[in-house]
Design a protein around this motif. Structure first.
Motif, mmCIF file in Angstrom:
data_model
loop_
_atom_site.group_PDB
_atom_site.id
_atom_site.type_symbol
_atom_site.label_atom_id
_atom_site.label_comp_id
_atom_site.label_asym_id
_atom_site.label_seq_id
_atom_site.Cartn_x
_atom_site.Cartn_y
_atom_site.Cartn_z
ATOM 1 N N GLY A 170 0.797 -1.223 0.000
ATOM 2 C CA GLY A 170 0.000 0.000 0.000
ATOM 3 C C GLY A 170 0.827 1.269 0.000
ATOM 4 N N TYR A 171 0.158 2.398 0.247
ATOM 5 C CA TYR A 171 0.801 3.706 0.168
ATOM 6 C C TYR A 171 1.943 3.868 1.171
ATOM 7 C CZ TYR A 171 -3.270 5.152 -2.605
ATOM 8 O OH TYR A 171 -4.231 5.245 -3.570
ATOM 9 N N MET A 209 -0.200 10.959 10.596
ATOM 10 C CA MET A 209 -0.568 11.007 9.192
ATOM 11 C C MET A 209 -2.017 11.426 9.068
ATOM 12 S SD MET A 209 -0.985 6.964 8.163
ATOM 13 C CE MET A 209 -2.090 7.299 6.785
ATOM 14 N N ARG A 210 -2.340 12.032 7.963
ATOM 15 C CA ARG A 210 -3.717 12.440 7.731
ATOM 16 C C ARG A 210 -4.585 11.224 7.443
ATOM 17 N NH1 ARG A 210 -3.191 17.783 3.791
ATOM 18 N NH2 ARG A 210 -2.157 19.153 5.318
ATOM 19 N N SER A 211 -5.829 11.312 7.862
ATOM 20 C CA SER A 211 -6.764 10.233 7.561
ATOM 21 C C SER A 211 -6.988 10.161 6.066
ATOM 22 C CB SER A 211 -8.098 10.467 8.273
ATOM 23 O OG SER A 211 -7.937 10.367 9.669
ATOM 24 N N GLU A 212 -7.155 8.946 5.553
ATOM 25 C CA GLU A 212 -7.393 8.753 4.130
ATOM 26 C C GLU A 212 -8.396 7.631 3.941
ATOM 27 O OE1 GLU A 212 -3.495 7.943 2.654
ATOM 28 O OE2 GLU A 212 -3.518 5.862 3.328
ATOM 29 N N ALA A 213 -8.924 7.527 2.733
ATOM 30 C CA ALA A 213 -9.930 6.509 2.436
ATOM 31 C C ALA A 213 -9.367 5.104 2.655
ATOM 32 C CB ALA A 213 -10.415 6.670 1.000
ATOM 33 N N ILE A 214 -10.227 4.200 3.084
ATOM 34 C CA ILE A 214 -9.812 2.830 3.385
ATOM 35 C C ILE A 214 -10.515 1.865 2.444
ATOM 36 C CG2 ILE A 214 -9.684 1.044 5.146
ATOM 37 C CD1 ILE A 214 -9.813 3.178 7.252
ATOM 38 N N HIS A 215 -9.737 1.067 1.756
ATOM 39 C CA HIS A 215 -10.267 0.085 0.816
ATOM 40 C C HIS A 215 -10.565 -1.219 1.541
ATOM 41 C CE1 HIS A 215 -10.465 -2.560 -2.743
ATOM 42 N NE2 HIS A 215 -10.725 -1.452 -3.408
ATOM 43 N N LEU A 216 -11.457 -2.019 0.959
ATOM 44 C CA LEU A 216 -11.735 -3.349 1.489
ATOM 45 C C LEU A 216 -10.439 -4.155 1.551
ATOM 46 C CD1 LEU A 216 -13.686 -5.665 2.278
ATOM 47 C CD2 LEU A 216 -13.912 -6.159 -0.165
ATOM 48 N N GLY A 217 -10.143 -4.724 2.718
ATOM 49 C CA GLY A 217 -8.954 -5.544 2.880
ATOM 50 C C GLY A 217 -7.724 -4.787 3.313
ATOM 51 N N ALA A 218 -7.826 -3.455 3.479
ATOM 52 C CA ALA A 218 -6.668 -2.681 3.920
ATOM 53 C C ALA A 218 -6.189 -3.179 5.278
ATOM 54 C CB ALA A 218 -7.030 -1.195 3.997
ATOM 55 N N ILE A 219 -4.865 -3.302 5.439
ATOM 56 C CA ILE A 219 -4.287 -3.799 6.693
ATOM 57 C C ILE A 219 -3.692 -2.617 7.442
ATOM 58 C CG2 ILE A 219 -2.685 -5.415 7.751
ATOM 59 C CD1 ILE A 219 -2.798 -7.079 5.196
ATOM 60 N N LEU A 258 -12.822 6.473 6.539
ATOM 61 C CA LEU A 258 -11.496 7.062 6.655
ATOM 62 C C LEU A 258 -10.732 6.455 7.810
ATOM 63 C CD1 LEU A 258 -12.390 10.859 6.245
ATOM 64 C CD2 LEU A 258 -11.463 9.355 4.480
ATOM 65 N N GLY A 259 -9.399 6.442 7.710
ATOM 66 C CA GLY A 259 -8.567 5.949 8.794
ATOM 67 C C GLY A 259 -7.211 6.627 8.774
ATOM 68 N N GLY A 260 -6.608 6.764 9.960
ATOM 69 C CA GLY A 260 -5.343 7.486 10.073
ATOM 70 C C GLY A 260 -4.173 6.636 10.497
ATOM 71 N N TYR A 261 -4.299 5.298 10.444
ATOM 72 C CA TYR A 261 -3.167 4.431 10.765
ATOM 73 C C TYR A 261 -2.407 4.069 9.487
ATOM 74 C CZ TYR A 261 -5.263 3.621 15.396
ATOM 75 O OH TYR A 261 -5.774 3.766 16.651
ATOM 76 N N PRO A 262 -1.096 3.856 9.593
ATOM 77 C CA PRO A 262 -0.346 3.395 8.414
ATOM 78 C C PRO A 262 -0.811 2.007 7.988
ATOM 79 C CG PRO A 262 1.035 3.325 10.385
ATOM 80 C CD PRO A 262 -0.227 4.040 10.765
ATOM 81 N N LYS A 263 -0.690 1.750 6.697
ATOM 82 C CA LYS A 263 -1.196 0.488 6.147
ATOM 83 C C LYS A 263 -0.074 -0.277 5.449
ATOM 84 C CE LYS A 263 -4.383 2.946 4.087
ATOM 85 N NZ LYS A 263 -4.384 4.124 4.981
ATOM 86 N N LEU A 264 0.023 -1.561 5.783
ATOM 87 C CA LEU A 264 0.992 -2.423 5.114
ATOM 88 C C LEU A 264 0.625 -2.634 3.649
ATOM 89 C CD1 LEU A 264 1.387 -5.049 7.941
ATOM 90 C CD2 LEU A 264 3.327 -3.950 6.816
ATOM 91 N N GLY A 265 -0.663 -2.736 3.399
ATOM 92 C CA GLY A 265 -1.154 -2.995 2.054
ATOM 93 C C GLY A 265 -2.613 -3.403 2.112
ATOM 94 N N CYS A 266 -3.026 -4.136 1.118
ATOM 95 C CA CYS A 266 -4.433 -4.519 0.995
ATOM 96 C C CYS A 266 -4.525 -5.994 0.606
ATOM 97 C CB CYS A 266 -5.096 -3.651 -0.060
ATOM 98 S SG CYS A 266 -6.883 -3.758 -0.094
#
Length: 315
Positions: A188-189, A232-242, A260-268
């Motif tokens: 992810g991002y 980090m700023r909150s951003e849109a969360i996709h299905l399966g985002a970790i 929306l969520g503001g935690y870092p994401k490993l990926g989806c």
């Protein structure tokens, strides 16, 4: 036809494809936790894609007052009609007055009951899907789960169904819901904000599905992983985002996740594996492996084309 709920099971909802494209307006996506099983249930019951059905946890019991066609799918599903065991993943003709009992051998997994016809259930924001947290959808329009005494109306078309060839999906084509194979994850991002050690830890560790799971998210327990992001700023969360909160324990976001969520994401989690993960129950262990986005896209195209080919062969 009226479908009367005699026993609601542990947790049963009316669901459909969900509120696709409405996250921008503040509504969660919703939809089936196991979209593969949901799609097969509707196909086997002679319904169009996206027709509402019931997603149930635990054993549920219903009574129908007209002849109809039903299909039950999911992880290790069970089906009885008037107390007589019947095959899942197969069209079943049900007579007026019959009692349908369905559930799963594995307590906590999801099963889907589709009934052929046009479901007369209210829609909110373009969907009949029930979201209890948002108090949206359901028979009362307030997001209530199904309960004993509820009645669902379906306009059946038994004449066409009776003249059609009954449909069934061979056992070898039913999804494997085991976890011997790792769950594939598309970076992810914030992937680069995790150290090489953290990423290696995530890929080589087994994570236990905790008891804190629901349609919003699955919390996992295992070796912690952390990112170098403090804010980090909150951003849109996709299905399966970790998402990875401060304690380092991953959370996989599911159908009823917040927008929306503001935690870092490993990926989806790959769309090829999200239905399998959605059927996991507390105590089961899962492993993850990162996958290139182009490989994930190719896998998705192969999976969807395989399903359409199988459906064409069954018709």
């Amino acid at each position: 036809m009226k479908i009367e709920v005699l026993n609601k099971g542990l947790y049963s909802l009316i669901i459909d494809n969900g509120r696709v494209g409405r996250q921008r307006d503040g509504f969660c996506e919703s939809g089936p936790m196991d979209s593969n099983a949901y799609d097969w249930a509707n196909f086997l019951a002679f319904n169009l894609d996206g027709t509402p059905c019931i997603e149930a946890i635990g054993e549920m019991r219903l009574k129908v007052d007209e002849d109809c066609t039903v299909a039950v799918t999911g992880r290790e599903p069970t089906l009885c009609i008037d107390g007589i065991p019947s095959a899942a993943y197969q069209s079943q003709q049900v007579s007026a007055g019959a009692v349908i009992t369905f559930g799963s051998v594995l307590l906590g997994s999801k099963v889907y009951l589709a009934i052929g016809g046009n479901w007369q259930v209210p829609k909110a924001v373009g969907s009949a899907c029930t979201v209890v947290r948002e108090q949206l959808g359901g028979l009362d329009g307030k997001g209530s789960a199904l309960k004993e005494g509820d009645c669902i109306e379906v306009l059946t078309n038994t004449r066409n169904q009776e003249s059609a060839k009954m449909r069934s999906l061979a056992q070898r084509h039913i999804d494997d819901y085991g976890f011997l194979e790792s769950i594939r994850v598309i970076p992810g991002y914030q992937f680069s904000n995790f150290s090489t050690v953290a990423l290696r830890t995530f890929e080589t560790s087994s994570y236990t599905v905790s008891s804190a799971i629901d349609r919003m998210g699955f919390r996992l327990i295992g070796e912690p992983v952390t990112a170098d992001i403090e804010n980090m700023r909150s951003e849109a969360i996709h299905l399966g985002a970790i998402q990875v909160p401060g304690d380092g324990q991953p959370i996989v976001m599911m159908r009823d996740r917040q927008t929306l969520g503001g935690y870092p994401k490993l990926g989806c989690v790959s769309p090829c594996d999200i239905s399998r993960l959605a059927q996991a129950v507390p105590g089961e262990k899962v492993n993850f492996v990162f996958q290139d986005e182009e490989e994930a896209r190719a896998d998705w195209l192969l999976m969807t084309s395989r399903r359409r080919r199988l459906q064409g062969e069954i018709l």
